[in-house]
Design an enzyme around this catalytic site. Structure first.
Site, PDB file in Angstrom:
ATOM      1  N   CYS A  56      14.109   0.242 -38.938  1.00 54.90           N
ATOM      2  CA  CYS A  56      14.190   1.011 -40.178  1.00 54.90           C
ATOM      3  C   CYS A  56      15.564   0.833 -40.833  1.00 54.90           C
ATOM      4  O   CYS A  56      16.595   0.881 -40.148  1.00 54.90           O
ATOM      5  CB  CYS A  56      13.944   2.492 -39.892  1.00 54.90           C
ATOM      6  SG  CYS A  56      13.951   3.515 -41.390  1.00 54.90           S
ATOM      7  N   CYS A  60      19.684   7.551 -40.572  1.00 57.50           N
ATOM      8  CA  CYS A  60      19.555   8.895 -39.998  1.00 57.50           C
ATOM      9  C   CYS A  60      20.260   8.919 -38.650  1.00 57.50           C
ATOM     10  O   CYS A  60      19.908   8.166 -37.738  1.00 57.50           O
ATOM     11  CB  CYS A  60      18.085   9.263 -39.847  1.00 57.50           C
ATOM     12  SG  CYS A  60      17.113   9.089 -41.370  1.00 57.50           S
ATOM     13  N   CYS A  63      18.313   9.090 -35.254  1.00 54.88           N
ATOM     14  CA  CYS A  63      17.097   8.308 -35.043  1.00 54.88           C
ATOM     15  C   CYS A  63      17.325   6.983 -34.310  1.00 54.88           C
ATOM     16  O   CYS A  63      18.067   6.121 -34.783  1.00 54.88           O
ATOM     17  CB  CYS A  63      16.424   8.032 -36.381  1.00 54.88           C
ATOM     18  SG  CYS A  63      14.834   7.191 -36.189  1.00 54.88           S
ATOM     19  N   CYS A 100      -1.498  12.263 -35.872  1.00 54.46           N
ATOM     20  CA  CYS A 100      -0.450  11.872 -36.828  1.00 54.46           C
ATOM     21  C   CYS A 100       0.044  10.461 -36.525  1.00 54.46           C
ATOM     22  O   CYS A 100       0.329  10.129 -35.375  1.00 54.46           O
ATOM     23  CB  CYS A 100       0.711  12.861 -36.760  1.00 54.46           C
ATOM     24  SG  CYS A 100       1.936  12.592 -38.065  1.00 54.46           S
ATOM     25  N   CYS A 132      -2.919  12.905 -40.155  1.00 53.59           N
ATOM     26  CA  CYS A 132      -1.607  13.124 -40.753  1.00 53.59           C
ATOM     27  C   CYS A 132      -0.831  11.813 -40.702  1.00 53.59           C
ATOM     28  O   CYS A 132      -1.049  10.982 -39.815  1.00 53.59           O
ATOM     29  CB  CYS A 132      -0.872  14.214 -39.972  1.00 53.59           C
ATOM     30  SG  CYS A 132       0.835  14.506 -40.488  1.00 53.59           S
ATOM     31  N   CYS A 192       3.477  19.130 -44.361  1.00 56.92           N
ATOM     32  CA  CYS A 192       4.088  19.415 -43.059  1.00 56.92           C
ATOM     33  C   CYS A 192       5.576  19.138 -43.205  1.00 56.92           C
ATOM     34  O   CYS A 192       5.974  17.993 -43.428  1.00 56.92           O
ATOM     35  CB  CYS A 192       3.459  18.519 -41.990  1.00 56.92           C
ATOM     36  SG  CYS A 192       4.220  18.680 -40.354  1.00 56.92           S
ATOM     37  N   ARG A 264       5.360  24.694 -35.595  1.00 58.99           N
ATOM     38  CA  ARG A 264       5.163  23.736 -34.500  1.00 58.99           C
ATOM     39  C   ARG A 264       6.395  23.646 -33.606  1.00 58.99           C
ATOM     40  O   ARG A 264       7.497  23.361 -34.068  1.00 58.99           O
ATOM     41  CB  ARG A 264       4.821  22.341 -35.047  1.00 58.99           C
ATOM     42  CG  ARG A 264       4.500  21.332 -33.929  1.00 58.99           C
ATOM     43  CD  ARG A 264       3.905  20.048 -34.486  1.00 58.99           C
ATOM     44  NE  ARG A 264       2.709  20.347 -35.252  1.00 58.99           N
ATOM     45  CZ  ARG A 264       2.488  19.881 -36.483  1.00 58.99           C
ATOM     46  NH1 ARG A 264       3.360  19.095 -37.052  1.00 58.99           N
ATOM     47  NH2 ARG A 264       1.378  20.208 -37.112  1.00 58.99           N
TER      48      ARG A 264
END
Length: 332
Positions: A56, A60, A63, A100, A132, A192, A264
């Protein structure tokens, strides 16, 4: 006790007062709200699969899938539909009602990979599961295409407060995230959206994030509360472990602010005992991810969660229950 109202005008001072309530009193208050709006024995069971891992371009700081960090993540291109559906069927057989799919993209691009994801969405939807996706930023047109394919929910977390955000991510803005949420909501897809604690933020940052979430045009249907998974090779690898009591406080405050949301208990659950998790359920959590992995980090297994549900007297929430209840109201 009079039922609490659904509000979108919580002030920062009100949220601060709730958040700083003595913990046992806070849990009691949240449990009371939870009973008014939810079946306390019911937990939404979700499974998360990384359908495209690593590489990616984002930065972040938490991550392991960011290309710029040297982590032990094994990158892989977009999975094949039959592989994804086989995993979804396994998850359904184990009791999951929401599936998801996550792809390590900065944003969705209109290309063959997106067409393949649309096909996956159709396939999972046909299994009778709530489907999702979390794919990064979406345009309004892309959100509509996903909705037309049968997408039930879209995950796009705020992560932290607007004030702390630039300390964690510089490759997109907070407003970018809010725009994606608006595109999803306008397409009629369930939102979400939650955050992560343990990113070096202050308690004020946590309060500000909850303020933003509670002031969205409609409260998110699902609010994941994550504890930072400290991964070697990321800038946050040496952050202190999140205190369990901070997770309880966040869950309870979220439940009070957004009574109808599924709250969650997400990343960090693998480091919690069964009694820890029980207190989180008491504080208002009513959704979990189950299965061995959360994208790339560890998570309790299906078998462990079955044992916990049996001991605590919990049951999985049925798929599409919100729509079924709305239909019953219309019929009567």
């Amino acid at each position: 006790m009079q039922q609490v109202e659904i509000r979108h005008d919580w002030t920062l001072d009100e949220i601060k007062d709730i958040y700083n309530t003595p913990l046992l009193e806070l849990v009691y208050r949240a449990a009371t709200v939870h009973r008014q709006y939810q079946d306390i024995a019911e937990v939404q069971v979700c499974t998360l699969l990384s359908i495209k891992t690593g590489g990616c371009p984002e930065d972040c700081a938490y991550c392991p899938q960011a290309a710029r960090y040297n982590t032990d993540i094994n990158t892989h291109a977009l999975m094949q539909k039959d592989q994804v559906l086989a995993y979804a069927q396994k998850a359904k057989a184990a009791g999951s009602t929401r599936f998801c799919m996550g792809a390590a993209w900065r944003e969705v691009r209109d290309n063959r990979d997106f067409d393949r994801v649309l096909d996956m969405v159709k396939g999972v939807n046909e299994l009778g599961m709530e489907v999702c996706c979390t794919l990064g930023m979406l345009t309004a047109d892309q959100a509509t295409k996903l909705a037309d394919a049968g997408l039930y929910a879209y995950n796009h977390n705020l992560d932290t407060s607007k004030e702390h955000y630039s300390e964690i991510i510089t490759t997109r803005t907070y407003d970018d995230r809010l725009q994606t949420l608006e595109n999803v909501r306008q397409a009629g897809v369930s939102v979400c959206c939650g955050g992560i604690i343990g990113l070096g933020e202050t308690h004020e940052d946590r309060i500000n994030m909850l303020h933003t979430l509670s002031h969205l045009p409609a409260h998110p249907d699902s609010v994941p509360i994550n504890a930072l998974s400290r991964v070697k090779g990321t800038p946050l690898e040496n952050m202190p472990k999140v205190e369990f009591w901070d997770m309880v406080r966040m869950i309870a405050t979220t439940r009070i602010l957004m009574p109808k949301a599924m709250v969650r208990l997400s990343a960090g659950r693998s480091e919690m005992s069964m009694s820890d998790q029980a207190l989180c359920f008491m504080a208002g959590a009513n959704s979990i991810f189950t299965g061995e992995k959360l994208l790339t980090t560890s998570n309790p297994s299906f078998e462990e969660d079955h044992m916990m549900f049996e001991l605590l007297g919990l049951k999985p929430r049925e798929a599409f229950k919100t729509e079924a209840e709305a239909l019953q109201v219309e019929l009567h």
